[in-house]
Write a protein that holds these residues in place. Structure first.
Motif, PDB file in Angstrom:
ATOM      1  N   MET A   1       0.857  -1.198   0.000  1.00  0.00           N
ATOM      2  CA  MET A   1       0.000   0.000   0.000  1.00  0.00           C
ATOM      3  C   MET A   1       0.887   1.240   0.000  1.00  0.00           C
ATOM      4  O   MET A   1       1.903   1.304   0.699  1.00  0.00           O
ATOM      5  N   ILE A   2       0.528   2.266  -0.758  1.00  0.00           N
ATOM      6  CA  ILE A   2       1.317   3.499  -0.840  1.00  0.00           C
ATOM      7  C   ILE A   2       0.758   4.477   0.196  1.00  0.00           C
ATOM      8  O   ILE A   2      -0.453   4.645   0.308  1.00  0.00           O
ATOM      9  N   LEU A   3       1.653   5.119   0.942  1.00  0.00           N
ATOM     10  CA  LEU A   3       1.201   5.969   2.052  1.00  0.00           C
ATOM     11  C   LEU A   3       0.292   7.101   1.576  1.00  0.00           C
ATOM     12  O   LEU A   3      -0.734   7.398   2.187  1.00  0.00           O
ATOM     13  N   THR A   4       0.639   7.743   0.422  1.00  0.00           N
ATOM     14  CA  THR A   4      -0.138   8.931   0.043  1.00  0.00           C
ATOM     15  C   THR A   4      -1.572   8.560  -0.350  1.00  0.00           C
ATOM     16  O   THR A   4      -2.419   9.433  -0.435  1.00  0.00           O
ATOM     17  N   ASP A   5      -1.828   7.249  -0.607  1.00  0.00           N
ATOM     18  CA  ASP A   5      -3.236   6.885  -0.820  1.00  0.00           C
ATOM     19  C   ASP A   5      -4.001   7.081   0.473  1.00  0.00           C
ATOM     20  O   ASP A   5      -5.180   7.432   0.481  1.00  0.00           O
TER      21      ASP A   5
ATOM     22  N   LEU B   1      -2.986   9.216   3.060  1.00  0.00           N
ATOM     23  CA  LEU B   1      -3.010  10.618   3.514  1.00  0.00           C
ATOM     24  C   LEU B   1      -4.100  11.393   2.772  1.00  0.00           C
ATOM     25  O   LEU B   1      -4.261  11.255   1.555  1.00  0.00           O
TER      26      LEU B   1
ATOM     27  N   SER C   1      -4.270  13.304   8.342  1.00  0.00           N
ATOM     28  CA  SER C   1      -3.267  14.323   8.011  1.00  0.00           C
ATOM     29  C   SER C   1      -1.864  13.745   8.158  1.00  0.00           C
ATOM     30  O   SER C   1      -0.917  14.300   7.616  1.00  0.00           O
ATOM     31  N   ASP C   2      -1.697  12.626   8.861  1.00  0.00           N
ATOM     32  CA  ASP C   2      -0.347  12.054   8.976  1.00  0.00           C
ATOM     33  C   ASP C   2      -0.460  10.624   9.486  1.00  0.00           C
ATOM     34  O   ASP C   2      -1.527  10.183   9.895  1.00  0.00           O
ATOM     35  N   ALA C   3       0.680   9.911   9.417  1.00  0.00           N
ATOM     36  CA  ALA C   3       0.703   8.538   9.937  1.00  0.00           C
ATOM     37  C   ALA C   3       1.900   8.459  10.878  1.00  0.00           C
ATOM     38  O   ALA C   3       2.994   8.938  10.549  1.00  0.00           O
TER      39      ALA C   3
ATOM     40  N   ALA D   1      -6.313  18.177   5.641  1.00  0.00           N
ATOM     41  CA  ALA D   1      -5.268  17.156   5.735  1.00  0.00           C
ATOM     42  C   ALA D   1      -3.895  17.773   5.546  1.00  0.00           C
ATOM     43  O   ALA D   1      -2.885  17.165   5.834  1.00  0.00           O
TER      44      ALA D   1
ATOM     45  N   SER E   1     -10.136   2.455  -0.192  1.00  0.00           N
ATOM     46  CA  SER E   1      -9.481   3.359  -1.161  1.00  0.00           C
ATOM     47  C   SER E   1     -10.096   4.750  -1.034  1.00  0.00           C
ATOM     48  O   SER E   1      -9.447   5.751  -1.300  1.00  0.00           O
TER      49      SER E   1
END
Lengths: 111, 142, 161, 409
Positions: free
Chosen positions: A1-5, A7, A23-25, A52, A93
């Motif tokens: 999984m890509i993080l910006t998906d 965010l 807004s963040d992980a 975000a 998603s």
């Protein structure tokens, strides 16, 4: 999984009410060590009720200078909270759904 | 979009966070867009995105499932899609595996030489085909 | 994410329209419109006169003097093109524009002589020696001054101060 | 003794390096149309660049991170990319203007058309960037640039009426002939000429190139606090020369040859020769700085290896991007566009884009994670805030003024 998906996607509770946006992980390096650095485990996600755009990282570092910019940005992100991994029911998603008994924690970074 | 009704979290409901043991990193604050230096201090690239071993999208996460971890730092074409939307096909992603990362501070350091990383192929191509060819290209400036 | 892309496109479009508004459209030769080109030519001929004057006193080199004259000639030509582009329906505006154009023409002729005189290597301090007979530096200086006075008179007549 | 020489060298280089084609042309134009009534803007601009350069120099020395890395880290990729696009375009305009400036100065010296000098200037700039060590390049162009002091000397030789000049400078009035719109447009242009962003990119990247540490900060602060104001004084001298000779004669500056007229009148051919040397050195130094700045901004945004302390082969993308920038600049000049016009637009666009680079630096200079205990003290923060307001005001007012006045026509 890509993080910006993750965010910027919406966060809803089990009843479908919108709580804000991711807004963040937050990650912690405290699990099994690899050769150089230990694994970065996902602690949870930070949810901001309004936007975000984690603006310049002010909302979590307790910085007060330069005078109006810091205060302005903290006001802009007031009400952000941390949700732990255990409380996340589904990472869709389109949106992140939390479990019914999720707990909202302070998002301030431990100094 | 689900119900438009917004449920505001009252500040009183927010409890002090549990303190994890190791170093705590926020992706936007400490990892994304940070400069990556190799073992000799040579800049490799800037972190454009992160890849997680995360849950499959749109599938309910079972209770007590192990939390995902960062598998790789991503760079290259993924920057364009991060800004303008869309997603590059997964085979075009340029990865720096997380287990070569040796430190996270104001910069991210990796424990290997940058030439060994896939992320530096443009640099190597230009060095061999263009800059290295120009006379004086491989001399220290005197 | 892609709504940022759309917003970016609208901003760029707005900038393009903005740039379009900047380009001047052709105007009528009212004194207000003539003020720009007239002042440009006046400034150019004054600079050329100063360059020739300095050259006579041997205070400037041939290269610097001729470059100045050449630049100023370019200024006068662009001002002339601008004024020629004016539409002049009424008789009175037409005569004003034509007077202005004749004045610009005399100035550019004077500047041509100045540039030739300035490019000639300075043969020493005696007067009038460099360049052909009628186009020695002092003669060119006089020619430039007359052309300037003619333009100045025309500008005051047309109410451009 | 060696330390004293080092200090003197640093200050002299800052003076020579301060003035570039933007300062030269804008001050001459302003002097020939407004006299010294805009001199106060140069003072505001110089104080601003001292503050801004100090902060970014300190960020680079303490955290080892140059300006553009910080901008992207702090503002995220989207704002960072917008910042990169704006700064890169302005850098390209400035490189074009500087190389045009070198060619125009050589035309003034030789009488040969400036377009023939452009390839020569281009090759010379590239060769110096390719082979010459950072320190030598910086000192030589800086010291030669000092010959622009000829403007100050010429001012004295012209024996002006100092009372009139002083009254213009200290009681600035908007001349009714030019109108307030043009007055404020040129105020912004002058402010942009003094506070050009490329100087800060170059200054902070130079700190990383020369591996400044905290102990070097004292020397750097000295260079800035003494060098830039004296550079600012030179700018005012340029405007004063134009005000004394060109303004009364009704000559408004549009070309470099006109800028040279007052100096020729004051000191004859010798002064003219010194002036041409100064202009070539200042524009050559500025061409190096702006080309390097465009390389620095790209490399620091995308994370390439950069720096003149490395062999070109070790920083292939950095050098490649600079070659492309130089060729693009030459291509723009080849279209026959007037370099002076490009200069006038580049300084205004510098003023427009300034907040994009100023704000992140102001923020990071207060971030303990980067700066440790070297964060801004209270005074710097107050000054920083005042300038944030000035910079935002200038940036917002620039485009409307540009339209209303037709770019100061």
């Amino acid at each position: 999984m890509i993080l910006t998906d993750l965010l910027g996607s919406d966060v809803v509770d089990s009843k479908g009410e919108r709580l804000g946006e991711v807004s963040d992980a937050r990650f912690a390096l405290d699990s099994a060590p690899t050769q150089l650095l230990s694994q970065a485990r996902l602690v949870g996600i930070i949810v901001s009720p309004r936007t975000a755009s984690s603006f310049l990282g002010y909302e979590r570092q307790g910085m007060t200078q330069p005078w109006p910019v810091a205060q302005l940005l903290r006001w802009w992100h007031r009400g952000s909270f941390l949700v732990l991994w255990e409380d996340i029911a589904m990472m869709g998603s389109q949106e992140v759904v939390l479990r019914p008994d999720y707990v909202a924690y302070e998002s301030g970074l431990p100094r | 979009m689900s119900a438009e009704k917004r449920r505001k979290i009252e500040p009183s409901e927010i409890r002090p966070a549990p303190r994890p043991a190791g170093l705590v990193l926020d992706a936007q604050l400490h990892l994304l867009d940070r400069q990556v230096l190799d073992v000799d201090g040579v800049p490799v690239t800037t972190v454009d995105d992160l890849e997680l071993s995360g849950p499959a999208p749109d599938e309910p996460i079972p209770e007590g499932a192990a939390p995902p971890s960062i598998t790789a730092l991503l760079t290259g074409p993924v920057l364009g899609t991060r800004i303008f939307g869309g997603r590059p096909p997964s085979n075009r992603l340029i990865r720096i595996p997380w287990d070569v990362v040796s430190g996270v501070d104001t910069v991210i350091t990796v424990g290997v030489r940058s030439d060994s990383l896939e992320a530096s192929w443009v640099e190597r191509w230009l060095r061999n085909h263009v800059i290295g060819r120009i006379p004086g290209g491989s001399h220290d400036p005197d | 994410m892609s709504q940022y892309g759309r917003r970016l496109a609208t901003i760029l479009l707005a900038l393009a329209v903005l740039a379009g508004a900047l380009t001047a459209c052709s105007q009528r030769p009212s004194p207000e419109a003539l003020k720009g080109p007239a002042k440009d030519v006046f400034s150019a001929v004054q600079a050329a006169t100063l360059a020739v004057d300095l050259r006579i006193k041997n205070s400037t080199t041939a290269a610097a003097g001729s470059t100045a004259a050449d630049d100023m000639l370019g200024e006068v030509e662009s001002a002339t093109d601008e004024v020629e582009g004016f539409t002049a329906p009424t008789e009175e505006e037409k005569s004003l524009r034509d007077d202005m154009l004749t004045s610009f023409a005399t100035i550019s002729r004077a500047m041509l002589h100045a540039r030739d005189a300035l490019t000639a290597p300075s043969g020493g301090p005696e007067q009038g020696q460099p360049g052909s007979g009628a186009h020695g530096l002092p003669e060119v200086l006089g020619e430039l001054r007359n052309a300037t006075d003619q333009l100045k008179a025309l500008m005051t007549k047309a109410g451009i101060q | 003794m060696k330390r004293l020489l080092g200090v003197a060298l640093g200050i002299l280089t800052a003076i020579g390096g301060f003035v570039d084609i933007g300062d030269l042309v804008t001050n001459a134009v302003v002097g020939s149309r407004f006299g010294l009534s805009l001199a106060w803007v140069v003072v505001v601009g110089v104080v601003g660049i001292c503050l801004f350069a100090n902060m970014s120099g300190r960020v680079a020395a303490v955290s080892g991170r140059a300006t553009f890395e910080v901008i992207r880290e702090r503002m995220g990729p989207r704002a960072g990319l917008a910042n990169l696009a704006a700064s890169f375009l302005i850098n390209l305009m400035t490189v074009t203007a500087e190389i045009g400036g070198i060619a125009l100065a050589l035309q003034l010296a030789s009488g040969v058309a400036y377009l023939l000098w452009v390839p020569v200037a281009l090759l010379a700039v590239w060769l110096v960037i390719w082979r010459v060590k950072f320190k030598i390049m910086e000192n030589v162009t800086g010291l030669l640039g000092l010959s622009l002091i000829v403007f100050a000397v010429a001012l004295f030789l012209l024996k002006p009426d100092w009372g009139v000049l002083a009254s213009q400078a200290f009681a600035p009035s908007v001349s009714q002939e030019e109108g307030p719109g043009v007055y404020w447009y040129f105020a912004i242009a002058l402010f942009g000429a003094a506070m050009t962003p490329y100087e800060v990119f170059f200054f902070s990247s130079g700190a990383v190139e020369e591996r400044w540490k905290v102990k070097d900060l004292m020397q750097a602060r000295m260079n800035v606090l003494l060098g830039f104001p004296l550079g600012g004084f030179l700018s005012v001298a340029i405007a004063a020369c134009a005000a004394v000779v060109l303004l009364p004669a009704g000559i408004s500056v549009t070309t470099l040859s006109q800028v040279a007229l007052p100096v020729a009148q004051a000191g004859g051919q010798l002064a003219l020769a010194v002036l041409i040397l100064g202009v070539v050195a200042a524009t050559f130094g500025a061409a190096l700085e702006t080309t390097l700045s465009s390389g620095y901004t790209l490399a620091q945004f995308f994370g390439w290896s950069w720096g003149k302390f490395r062999r070109p082969a070790q920083a292939a993308r950095f050098h490649m991007s600079m070659i492309v920038v130089l060729l693009a600049g030459a291509a723009v000049l080849a279209t026959g566009v007037d370099p002076i016009l490009v200069t006038e637009y580049s300084v205004v666009f510098s003023a427009i884009a300034l907040p994009l680079t100023y704000l992140p630096i102001l923020i990071v200079a207060n971030d303990p994670q980067y700066m440790g205990e070297h964060v801004n003290n209270r005074a710097v923060n107050i000054a920083g805030l005042v300038y944030l307001v000035i910079i935002l005001a200038a940036s917002l007012a620039a485009i409307p003024l540009m339209i209303v006045t037709g770019a100061g026509a």
